[in-house]
Write a protein that holds these residues in place. Sequence first.
Motif, PDB file in Angstrom:
ATOM      1  N   TYR A 176      15.237 -19.901  53.271  1.00 21.94           N
ATOM      2  CA  TYR A 176      16.363 -19.192  53.896  1.00 21.94           C
ATOM      3  C   TYR A 176      17.237 -18.447  52.882  1.00 21.94           C
ATOM      4  CZ  TYR A 176      14.995 -22.174  57.747  1.00 21.94           C
ATOM      5  OH  TYR A 176      14.275 -22.795  58.715  1.00 21.94           O
ATOM      6  N   VAL A 177      16.778 -18.375  51.623  1.00 21.37           N
ATOM      7  CA  VAL A 177      17.675 -17.922  50.562  1.00 21.37           C
ATOM      8  C   VAL A 177      18.274 -16.530  50.803  1.00 21.37           C
ATOM      9  CG1 VAL A 177      15.817 -17.074  49.047  1.00 21.37           C
ATOM     10  CG2 VAL A 177      18.008 -17.758  48.070  1.00 21.37           C
ATOM     11  N   LYS A 178      17.495 -15.615  51.354  1.00 24.23           N
ATOM     12  CA  LYS A 178      18.018 -14.242  51.487  1.00 24.23           C
ATOM     13  C   LYS A 178      19.261 -14.179  52.367  1.00 24.23           C
ATOM     14  CE  LYS A 178      14.075 -11.368  50.583  1.00 24.23           C
ATOM     15  NZ  LYS A 178      12.837 -11.070  51.268  1.00 24.23           N
ATOM     16  N   LEU A 207      23.199 -13.612  38.814  1.00 26.13           N
ATOM     17  CA  LEU A 207      24.355 -14.036  39.630  1.00 26.13           C
ATOM     18  C   LEU A 207      24.172 -15.430  40.214  1.00 26.13           C
ATOM     19  CD1 LEU A 207      25.411 -10.818  41.558  1.00 26.13           C
ATOM     20  CD2 LEU A 207      26.467 -11.891  39.573  1.00 26.13           C
ATOM     21  N   CYS A 208      23.039 -16.047  39.991  1.00 26.81           N
ATOM     22  CA  CYS A 208      22.800 -17.380  40.559  1.00 26.81           C
ATOM     23  C   CYS A 208      23.812 -18.388  40.026  1.00 26.81           C
ATOM     24  CB  CYS A 208      21.389 -17.829  40.194  1.00 26.81           C
ATOM     25  SG  CYS A 208      21.067 -19.524  40.662  1.00 26.81           S
ATOM     26  N   SER A 209      24.399 -19.172  40.928  1.00 30.16           N
ATOM     27  CA  SER A 209      25.365 -20.193  40.490  1.00 30.16           C
ATOM     28  C   SER A 209      24.709 -21.569  40.416  1.00 30.16           C
ATOM     29  CB  SER A 209      26.536 -20.253  41.470  1.00 30.16           C
ATOM     30  OG  SER A 209      26.081 -20.797  42.703  1.00 30.16           O
ATOM     31  N   GLU A 210      23.374 -21.606  40.507  1.00 31.54           N
ATOM     32  CA  GLU A 210      22.631 -22.873  40.448  1.00 31.54           C
ATOM     33  C   GLU A 210      23.129 -23.854  41.492  1.00 31.54           C
ATOM     34  OE1 GLU A 210      22.629 -24.200  36.337  1.00 31.54           O
ATOM     35  OE2 GLU A 210      22.359 -22.129  35.696  1.00 31.54           O
ATOM     36  N   CYS A 211      23.323 -23.372  42.729  1.00 27.15           N
ATOM     37  CA  CYS A 211      23.862 -24.252  43.767  1.00 27.15           C
ATOM     38  C   CYS A 211      22.869 -25.321  44.190  1.00 27.15           C
ATOM     39  CB  CYS A 211      24.313 -23.436  44.976  1.00 27.15           C
ATOM     40  SG  CYS A 211      22.961 -22.894  46.047  1.00 27.15           S
ATOM     41  N   GLY A 212      21.581 -25.124  43.875  1.00 22.13           N
ATOM     42  CA  GLY A 212      20.586 -26.155  44.155  1.00 22.13           C
ATOM     43  C   GLY A 212      19.686 -25.829  45.341  1.00 22.13           C
ATOM     44  N   LEU A 213      20.072 -24.875  46.188  1.00 20.89           N
ATOM     45  CA  LEU A 213      19.263 -24.573  47.376  1.00 20.89           C
ATOM     46  C   LEU A 213      17.822 -24.229  47.000  1.00 20.89           C
ATOM     47  CD1 LEU A 213      19.816 -24.068  50.589  1.00 20.89           C
ATOM     48  CD2 LEU A 213      19.334 -21.703  49.960  1.00 20.89           C
ATOM     49  N   CYS A 214      17.679 -23.454  45.926  1.00 22.76           N
ATOM     50  CA  CYS A 214      16.338 -22.980  45.561  1.00 22.76           C
ATOM     51  C   CYS A 214      15.493 -24.068  44.882  1.00 22.76           C
ATOM     52  CB  CYS A 214      16.439 -21.734  44.681  1.00 22.76           C
ATOM     53  SG  CYS A 214      17.151 -20.361  45.593  1.00 22.76           S
ATOM     54  N   ASP A 215      16.092 -25.233  44.649  1.00 17.83           N
ATOM     55  CA  ASP A 215      15.314 -26.374  44.146  1.00 17.83           C
ATOM     56  C   ASP A 215      14.671 -27.122  45.311  1.00 17.83           C
ATOM     57  OD1 ASP A 215      16.347 -25.762  41.663  1.00 17.83           O
ATOM     58  OD2 ASP A 215      18.032 -27.162  41.846  1.00 17.83           O
ATOM     59  N   ALA A 269      21.054 -17.136  53.119  1.00 22.69           N
ATOM     60  CA  ALA A 269      21.960 -18.249  52.808  1.00 22.69           C
ATOM     61  C   ALA A 269      22.725 -18.081  51.495  1.00 22.69           C
ATOM     62  CB  ALA A 269      21.169 -19.557  52.761  1.00 22.69           C
ATOM     63  N   CYS A 270      22.131 -17.393  50.518  1.00 22.37           N
ATOM     64  CA  CYS A 270      22.734 -17.355  49.182  1.00 22.37           C
ATOM     65  C   CYS A 270      24.044 -16.554  49.197  1.00 22.37           C
ATOM     66  CB  CYS A 270      21.765 -16.717  48.201  1.00 22.37           C
ATOM     67  SG  CYS A 270      22.484 -16.499  46.568  1.00 22.37           S
ATOM     68  N   ALA A 271      25.098 -17.169  48.680  1.00 21.20           N
ATOM     69  CA  ALA A 271      26.426 -16.540  48.690  1.00 21.20           C
ATOM     70  C   ALA A 271      26.452 -15.246  47.882  1.00 21.20           C
ATOM     71  CB  ALA A 271      27.452 -17.513  48.125  1.00 21.20           C
ATOM     72  N   PHE A 272      25.504 -15.097  46.960  1.00 19.55           N
ATOM     73  CA  PHE A 272      25.527 -13.924  46.087  1.00 19.55           C
ATOM     74  C   PHE A 272      24.564 -12.826  46.552  1.00 19.55           C
ATOM     75  CE2 PHE A 272      26.827 -17.740  43.979  1.00 19.55           C
ATOM     76  CZ  PHE A 272      28.100 -17.375  43.590  1.00 19.55           C
ATOM     77  N   LEU A 273      23.740 -13.157  47.542  1.00 20.51           N
ATOM     78  CA  LEU A 273      22.841 -12.150  48.108  1.00 20.51           C
ATOM     79  C   LEU A 273      23.346 -11.656  49.454  1.00 20.51           C
ATOM     80  CD1 LEU A 273      19.375 -13.836  47.376  1.00 20.51           C
ATOM     81  CD2 LEU A 273      20.456 -11.948  46.130  1.00 20.51           C
ATOM     82  N   ARG A 291      13.082 -17.832  37.465  1.00 21.04           N
ATOM     83  CA  ARG A 291      14.262 -17.010  37.752  1.00 21.04           C
ATOM     84  C   ARG A 291      14.589 -17.102  39.239  1.00 21.04           C
ATOM     85  NH1 ARG A 291      17.285 -13.264  35.117  1.00 21.04           N
ATOM     86  NH2 ARG A 291      17.593 -11.168  35.959  1.00 21.04           N
ATOM     87  N   ARG A 292      15.883 -17.234  39.561  1.00 20.03           N
ATOM     88  CA  ARG A 292      16.324 -17.391  40.942  1.00 20.03           C
ATOM     89  C   ARG A 292      16.433 -16.044  41.639  1.00 20.03           C
ATOM     90  NH1 ARG A 292      14.620 -22.031  39.884  1.00 20.03           N
ATOM     91  NH2 ARG A 292      15.898 -23.807  40.460  1.00 20.03           N
ATOM     92  N   PRO A 293      16.338 -16.031  42.977  1.00 18.20           N
ATOM     93  CA  PRO A 293      16.444 -14.756  43.698  1.00 18.20           C
ATOM     94  C   PRO A 293      17.730 -13.986  43.381  1.00 18.20           C
ATOM     95  CG  PRO A 293      15.636 -16.468  45.159  1.00 18.20           C
ATOM     96  CD  PRO A 293      15.988 -17.143  43.878  1.00 18.20           C
ATOM     97  N   ALA A 294      18.843 -14.677  43.153  1.00 18.22           N
ATOM     98  CA  ALA A 294      20.093 -13.951  42.852  1.00 18.22           C
ATOM     99  C   ALA A 294      20.167 -13.526  41.386  1.00 18.22           C
ATOM    100  CB  ALA A 294      21.302 -14.805  43.210  1.00 18.22           C
TER     101      ALA A 294
HETATM  102 FE1  SF4 Z   1      20.989 -19.485  43.033  1.00 19.15          FE
HETATM  103 FE2  SF4 Z   1      21.839 -20.989  45.111  1.00 19.15          FE
HETATM  104 FE3  SF4 Z   1      21.525 -18.314  45.366  1.00 19.15          FE
HETATM  105 FE4  SF4 Z   1      19.361 -19.917  45.092  1.00 19.15          FE
HETATM  106  S1  SF4 Z   1      20.847 -19.918  46.820  1.00 19.15           S
HETATM  107  S2  SF4 Z   1      19.723 -17.933  44.059  1.00 19.15           S
HETATM  108  S3  SF4 Z   1      20.145 -21.514  43.669  1.00 19.15           S
HETATM  109  S4  SF4 Z   1      23.017 -19.370  44.036  1.00 19.15           S
END
Ligand code: SF4
Length: 397
Positions: A38-40, A24-32, A42-46, A18-21
């Motif tokens: 940097y997700v907290k 709401l995760c859009s599977e942008c790929g950052l978390c891969d 960087a993520c557009a939804f967080l 499960r992704r941090p968002a």
């Molecule tokens: Fe999902 Fe991208 Fe946010 Fe990670 S950074 S939780 S992959 S939308």
Amino acid sequence: MTAVQPHLKARALKSSSRRPAKELCSECGLCDTYYIHYVKTACAFLNQQVAELEAQAHGRSRNLEHPDDWYFGVHQQMVAARKTDPIPGAQWTGIVSSIAIQMLNRGQVEGVVCVQNTDTDRFQPQPILARTPEEILAARVNKPTLSPNLSVLEQIEQSGMKRLLVIGVGCQIQALRAVEQQLGLEKLYVLGTPCVDNVTRAGLQKFLETTSRSPETVVHYEFMQDFRVHFKHEDGSVETVPFFGLKTNQLKDVFAPSCMTCFDYVNSLADLVVGYMGAPFGWQWIVVRNQRGQEMLDLVQDQLETQPVVSQGDRRQAVQQSIPAYDQGVTLPMWAARLMGVVIEKIGPKGLEYARFSIDSHFTRNYLYVKRHYPEKLAAHVPDYAQRIVSQYKLPE
Ligand code: SF4
Ligand code: FAD
């Protein structure tokens, strides 16, 4: 001399995690990638931070005194264009692919992040770091599904590339801008497309099956300026379905929750944006945000026919009427939907006013969605420019 600090890394998530968002995760790929560190921020939804990142990318954020800035973001120029010799199989005339190919051929960049499809499924995205024009060409046409474009970011550092072009949609570009300084690049160019109402692969199947007469032969589709969805089929035939005839009640949950909470339709952080919705039918709509964007457009000027953007009509009444209709999941009988499509096409908004119509309809819908599902997020997640757009309308509770 101060040593350059290496950027921080964290272990990438497994694809099943499960992704941090969360939903709401859009599977942008950052978390891969190890940039998940940097997700907290960087993520557009967080962490919605469009204004700050605009200042970083373009030298200023939107001027809230200017309604054109609310709608189209920071820009130096907008123009309608089409390739005189379109690329067969591209989504529109292939301006995006042509710019990317030119940048590679001229040595402006060493690689291009773009998205092809898998061997077995034309709509299943396969992000790549392209190093040849052939690889870029193979990425033409929309994959109308959430696509983890940023999943190739680790390859950039490993490849030692210093000059890069990234092609992507708003949520991918927001996360990219947030980690831009960590990528070890000398120059980053960002070529964006607008994006709205995206879906998971399963959601796409449901959309095709509820809307098209022949879901399995659809090659691509687009919600067009004539208020119809155009499906192009394998045999070259085009099927059109009026927006007002869509089975809204069945399709309500089809769009990804990320896209129902997105207010970056026009890809605010790209250097150059190539879409269609602010241009006449058959033309593409180009928004140059900064000097880097102008540099990219200049590379293909000799391949383009252009005309100034225009704006006609008044969208406001049509938007206001669409708000309760969508909210209550109203579906018109097909004959009435076709008739309404014809009337609206004749007297309705055109050019930039059509783009405003589409932005208003989606922002009011998304505002209501966030208010109902994530009331605690509303204040911080909706950018100021979107608040201004939404406040022009009367919304149901
Ligand atoms: Fe999902 Fe991208 Fe946010 Fe990670 S950074 S939780 S992959 S939308
Ligand atoms: P092409 O030369 O065919 O190149 C398309 C490029 O898009 C390729 O380089 C590929 O890497 C990239 N790409 C394909 N799928 C994705 C994806 N899922 N995520 C990230 N990158 C991708 N424009 C509007 O004006 N209004 C809209 O409402 C609108 N909605 C869109 C929704 C989606 C999901 C997408 C992907 C695009 C949308 N666009 C919209 C942009 C428009 O459909 C065209 O992509 C754009 O005009 C470029 O056309 P082209 O012929 O120049 O592109």
